[in-house]
Design a protein around this motif. Structure first.
Motif, PDB file in Angstrom:
ATOM      1  N   THR A 111       9.084   2.963  -9.599  1.00 47.22           N
ATOM      2  CA  THR A 111       7.659   2.895  -9.285  1.00 47.22           C
ATOM      3  C   THR A 111       7.130   1.482  -9.483  1.00 47.22           C
ATOM      4  O   THR A 111       7.787   0.633 -10.087  1.00 47.22           O
ATOM      5  CB  THR A 111       6.841   3.868 -10.158  1.00 47.22           C
ATOM      6  OG1 THR A 111       7.037   3.521 -11.533  1.00 47.22           O
ATOM      7  CG2 THR A 111       7.266   5.300  -9.920  1.00 47.22           C
ATOM      8  N   LEU A 112       5.926   1.270  -8.961  1.00 50.61           N
ATOM      9  CA  LEU A 112       5.309  -0.051  -8.977  1.00 50.61           C
ATOM     10  C   LEU A 112       4.008   0.005  -9.763  1.00 50.61           C
ATOM     11  O   LEU A 112       3.196   0.910  -9.584  1.00 50.61           O
ATOM     12  CB  LEU A 112       5.040  -0.486  -7.529  1.00 50.61           C
ATOM     13  CG  LEU A 112       4.438  -1.864  -7.285  1.00 50.61           C
ATOM     14  CD1 LEU A 112       5.201  -2.938  -8.023  1.00 50.61           C
ATOM     15  CD2 LEU A 112       4.431  -2.156  -5.800  1.00 50.61           C
ATOM     16  N   ASP A 113       3.812  -0.967 -10.646  1.00 45.26           N
ATOM     17  CA  ASP A 113       2.573  -1.073 -11.409  1.00 45.26           C
ATOM     18  C   ASP A 113       2.011  -2.481 -11.238  1.00 45.26           C
ATOM     19  O   ASP A 113       2.712  -3.437 -11.524  1.00 45.26           O
ATOM     20  CB  ASP A 113       2.843  -0.793 -12.893  1.00 45.26           C
ATOM     21  CG  ASP A 113       1.597  -0.986 -13.745  1.00 45.26           C
ATOM     22  OD1 ASP A 113       0.571  -0.362 -13.429  1.00 45.26           O
ATOM     23  OD2 ASP A 113       1.653  -1.771 -14.713  1.00 45.26           O
ATOM     24  N   PRO A 114       0.778  -2.664 -10.733  1.00 43.36           N
ATOM     25  CA  PRO A 114      -0.161  -1.622 -10.341  1.00 43.36           C
ATOM     26  C   PRO A 114       0.163  -1.070  -8.959  1.00 43.36           C
ATOM     27  O   PRO A 114       0.996  -1.625  -8.247  1.00 43.36           O
ATOM     28  CB  PRO A 114      -1.496  -2.370 -10.313  1.00 43.36           C
ATOM     29  CG  PRO A 114      -1.121  -3.756  -9.898  1.00 43.36           C
ATOM     30  CD  PRO A 114       0.224  -4.020 -10.533  1.00 43.36           C
ATOM     31  N   ALA A 115      -0.538   0.000  -8.571  1.00 45.03           N
ATOM     32  CA  ALA A 115      -0.343   0.591  -7.254  1.00 45.03           C
ATOM     33  C   ALA A 115      -1.324   0.011  -6.236  1.00 45.03           C
ATOM     34  O   ALA A 115      -1.176   0.227  -5.043  1.00 45.03           O
ATOM     35  CB  ALA A 115      -0.507   2.109  -7.326  1.00 45.03           C
ATOM     36  N   GLU A 116      -2.349  -0.716  -6.737  1.00 45.47           N
ATOM     37  CA  GLU A 116      -3.354  -1.295  -5.840  1.00 45.47           C
ATOM     38  C   GLU A 116      -3.574  -2.755  -6.194  1.00 45.47           C
ATOM     39  O   GLU A 116      -3.416  -3.146  -7.347  1.00 45.47           O
ATOM     40  CB  GLU A 116      -4.698  -0.561  -5.980  1.00 45.47           C
ATOM     41  CG  GLU A 116      -4.654   0.878  -5.537  1.00 45.47           C
ATOM     42  CD  GLU A 116      -5.992   1.569  -5.750  1.00 45.47           C
ATOM     43  OE1 GLU A 116      -6.979   0.876  -6.027  1.00 45.47           O
ATOM     44  OE2 GLU A 116      -6.018   2.797  -5.642  1.00 45.47           O
ATOM     45  N   ALA A 117      -3.955  -3.558  -5.181  1.00 45.27           N
ATOM     46  CA  ALA A 117      -4.247  -4.972  -5.429  1.00 45.27           C
ATOM     47  C   ALA A 117      -5.193  -5.478  -4.355  1.00 45.27           C
ATOM     48  O   ALA A 117      -5.386  -4.833  -3.318  1.00 45.27           O
ATOM     49  CB  ALA A 117      -2.960  -5.788  -5.427  1.00 45.27           C
ATOM     50  N   GLN A 118      -5.784  -6.636  -4.619  1.00 41.42           N
ATOM     51  CA  GLN A 118      -6.652  -7.272  -3.633  1.00 41.42           C
ATOM     52  C   GLN A 118      -5.795  -8.012  -2.611  1.00 41.42           C
ATOM     53  O   GLN A 118      -4.739  -8.542  -2.954  1.00 41.42           O
ATOM     54  CB  GLN A 118      -7.590  -8.273  -4.322  1.00 41.42           C
ATOM     55  CG  GLN A 118      -8.593  -7.632  -5.258  1.00 41.42           C
ATOM     56  CD  GLN A 118      -9.582  -6.746  -4.529  1.00 41.42           C
ATOM     57  OE1 GLN A 118      -9.976  -7.032  -3.401  1.00 41.42           O
ATOM     58  NE2 GLN A 118      -9.967  -5.650  -5.151  1.00 41.42           N
ATOM     59  N   PRO A 119      -6.248  -8.083  -1.346  1.00 47.36           N
ATOM     60  CA  PRO A 119      -5.529  -8.898  -0.369  1.00 47.36           C
ATOM     61  C   PRO A 119      -5.691 -10.378  -0.695  1.00 47.36           C
ATOM     62  O   PRO A 119      -6.658 -10.773  -1.344  1.00 47.36           O
ATOM     63  CB  PRO A 119      -6.212  -8.541   0.962  1.00 47.36           C
ATOM     64  CG  PRO A 119      -7.566  -8.040   0.578  1.00 47.36           C
ATOM     65  CD  PRO A 119      -7.427  -7.413  -0.782  1.00 47.36           C
ATOM     66  N   ALA A 120      -4.739 -11.193  -0.246  1.00 49.70           N
ATOM     67  CA  ALA A 120      -4.792 -12.652  -0.400  1.00 49.70           C
ATOM     68  C   ALA A 120      -5.073 -13.068  -1.835  1.00 49.70           C
ATOM     69  O   ALA A 120      -5.892 -13.941  -2.090  1.00 49.70           O
ATOM     70  CB  ALA A 120      -5.837 -13.252   0.547  1.00 49.70           C
ATOM     71  N   SER A 121      -4.391 -12.427  -2.784  1.00 53.57           N
ATOM     72  CA  SER A 121      -4.607 -12.807  -4.179  1.00 53.57           C
ATOM     73  C   SER A 121      -3.282 -12.774  -4.936  1.00 53.57           C
ATOM     74  O   SER A 121      -2.331 -12.108  -4.539  1.00 53.57           O
ATOM     75  CB  SER A 121      -5.617 -11.870  -4.847  1.00 53.57           C
ATOM     76  OG  SER A 121      -5.075 -10.582  -4.965  1.00 53.57           O
ATOM     77  N   TYR A 122      -3.235 -13.531  -6.021  1.00 56.49           N
ATOM     78  CA  TYR A 122      -2.049 -13.525  -6.865  1.00 56.49           C
ATOM     79  C   TYR A 122      -2.071 -12.284  -7.740  1.00 56.49           C
ATOM     80  O   TYR A 122      -3.080 -11.977  -8.365  1.00 56.49           O
ATOM     81  CB  TYR A 122      -1.995 -14.791  -7.721  1.00 56.49           C
ATOM     82  CG  TYR A 122      -1.537 -15.977  -6.927  1.00 56.49           C
ATOM     83  CD1 TYR A 122      -0.182 -16.216  -6.758  1.00 56.49           C
ATOM     84  CD2 TYR A 122      -2.445 -16.821  -6.310  1.00 56.49           C
ATOM     85  CE1 TYR A 122       0.258 -17.286  -6.012  1.00 56.49           C
ATOM     86  CE2 TYR A 122      -2.019 -17.894  -5.558  1.00 56.49           C
ATOM     87  CZ  TYR A 122      -0.663 -18.128  -5.414  1.00 56.49           C
ATOM     88  OH  TYR A 122      -0.228 -19.178  -4.669  1.00 56.49           O
TER      89      TYR A 122
END
Ligand SMILES: [Cu+2]
Length: 284
Positions: free
Chosen positions: A20-31
């Motif tokens: 699995t991946l943490d986090p599951a959500e992120a902002q576009p065009a961001s580190y």
């Protein structure tokens, strides 16, 4: 010869049997810091490597070194760790810093190949809408919708962001306000369900110390703009009622003397961020 584990795992309990991946959500065009979580081996065998495929357009992917594991990078294609072994009953995380592509709203798949000696498990299937969850799901990262400018009369608000902070603490909110009208306006108040109180602040240098001071209002000149930014004017979120986590958004309602009320969503960036899409400690 390597044997694919599909048949073996198909008969095992599907629960918890995936990377699995943490986090599951992120902002576009961001580190963003991504941790790939490995909570089991391959049908009892210890993990000796994972290879993470990168989604299209992910040109920055910097793995975090890991004692006992060798790293191999194929720029724009994959990042692999080899080493261990990580016993089947143990848990570990494989971390990298990436810059997410500027494709808000898209779900990115990171196909992962898990190696356990001669055995391989391929976690490479993205979910398909309307179909059952795949048996070998690829870790997914959902990019938030690209923030669009919010308008109130002649005012356009954009670039709204804040930093990660803990519940009960405080945070600073930033936004750019452009006034295309012929009359000046003033930001006179702000509120948020995520804070007990929101004040309008400015930052002043006194000797070597930066101090913050409440201001009564923030003018927005006719035909001009004002930028709330670190080291200057900002929204002060006091008494946070919930933690602000990277990738989330925080609604803040701003009240203008002329234009009235408007709600913007502050995108939560990493704790040390100096700009909306900056990497901690870097300026872009
Ligand atoms: Cu402040």
């Amino acid at each position: 010869m390597k044997k694919l584990l599909a048949l073996l795992l198909a008969t095992a309990t599907p629960a918890a049997a995936h990377v699995t991946l943490d986090p599951a959500e992120a902002q576009p065009a961001s580190y963003t810091r991504l941790a790939f979580r490995v909570g089991h081996g391959c049908g009892g065998a210890a993990t000796t490597g994972i290879e993470v495929g990168l989604p299209r357009g992910m040109t920055v992917a910097r793995p975090m070194p890991k004692p006992g594991w060798e790293i191999a990078i194929e720029p724009g294609a994959s990042v692999a760790w080899r080493g261990g072994p990580l016993p089947d009953a143990w848990y570990d995380e494989f971390v990298m810093m990436v810059r997410t592509p500027d494709r808000g709203g898209e779900a990115l798949a990171f196909p992962v190949t898990q190696h356990c000696g001669e055995t391989v498990a391929a976690w490479t299937q993205p979910p398909v809408a309307g179909e059952p969850r795949p048996r070998f799901p690829a870790p997914m990262l959902q990019l938030a919708q690209a923030p669009v400018a919010v308008t109130a009369g002649p005012l356009a608000l954009s670039n709204a962001w804040t930093r990660a902070a803990g519940q009960g603490g405080q945070g600073a909110g930033f936004v750019t306000i452009r006034n295309s009208g012929a009359e000046a306006d003033r930001l006179v108040a702000a509120s948020s369900p995520a804070a007990t109180r929101v004040e309008l602040h400015t930052s002043l240098r006194e000797g070597d110390v930066m101090r913050m001071r409440p201001v009564e209002n923030i003018p927005v000149p006719a035909g001009g703009s004002v930028t709330l930014a670190p080291g200057g004017l900002h929204l002060m979120l006091l008494g946070l009622t919930r933690p602000l986590a990277v990738g989330q958004t925080v609604p803040v309602t701003l009240r203008f003397e002329r234009a009235g009320q408007v709600t913007v969503n502050l995108a939560v960036q990493a704790a040390g961020a100096r700009a909306p899409t900056s990497m901690p400690g870097h300026r872009h």
